[in-house]
Design a protein around this motif. Sequence first.
Motif, PDB file in Angstrom:
ATOM      1  N   PHE A 135       0.845  -1.196   0.000  1.00 23.75           N
ATOM      2  CA  PHE A 135       0.000   0.000   0.000  1.00 23.75           C
ATOM      3  C   PHE A 135       0.873   1.236   0.000  1.00 23.75           C
ATOM      4  N   CYS A 192      -2.511  -1.704  -3.097  1.00 18.08           N
ATOM      5  CA  CYS A 192      -3.759  -1.034  -2.746  1.00 18.08           C
ATOM      6  C   CYS A 192      -3.524   0.470  -2.696  1.00 18.08           C
ATOM      7  N   ILE A 193      -4.410   1.216  -3.363  1.00 13.24           N
ATOM      8  CA  ILE A 193      -4.313   2.675  -3.397  1.00 13.24           C
ATOM      9  C   ILE A 193      -5.691   3.266  -3.117  1.00 13.24           C
ATOM     10  N   THR A 194      -5.733   4.294  -2.284  1.00  9.00           N
ATOM     11  CA  THR A 194      -6.973   5.037  -2.052  1.00  9.00           C
ATOM     12  C   THR A 194      -6.953   6.255  -2.984  1.00  9.00           C
TER      13      THR A 194
END
Length: 176
Positions: free
Chosen positions: A49, A97-99
């Motif tokens: 992340f 995972c990226i927001t």
Amino acid sequence: MLYKKLGWRKEITVNHPSKYIICLAPHTSNWDFAIGQLYMRAEGFHINFLMKKEWFRGPLGIFFKRIGGIPVYRSKSTSMTDAIAATATKEPTFHLCITPEGTRSLNAEWKKGFYYIALKAKIPILLYGIDYEKKLIKCTKQIIPTGDVENEIREIKLYYKDFKGKRPELFTIGEA
């Protein structure tokens, strides 16, 4: 713990290939990180992340790196998407995972780095949502980027329109 003690459930219908980007939204609280980590542990996943570099100081930095954190230096003009896409291309497995909101504050202008990494590396984007109201982690859609950025980002944002973050007032898909 996530399912039995905390009462969360999952609805996952998308296959997880050897390489992918997770686009995770809404991101309105630091609790999102804890829920995500519990989910990964419960499912036996190891997913890296991105996180702003300020979190990587001292012992906390060692901890975050150990569990898959990659510091982001937002003040520097780097070609991070190119570097990450190159890594994704050469490695046999790649899970990141990226927001897209890039913040826990209200932000209609989502960052598109996750899209460009997936496009350059030719890997799918799995759309994961966290819904606190329903206590649901959901992934029922994936996007394989074609380069039609405007339409595909709109499609991604619309996927998240009904998800309720921990602090729903801090989430928007903007003008999708």
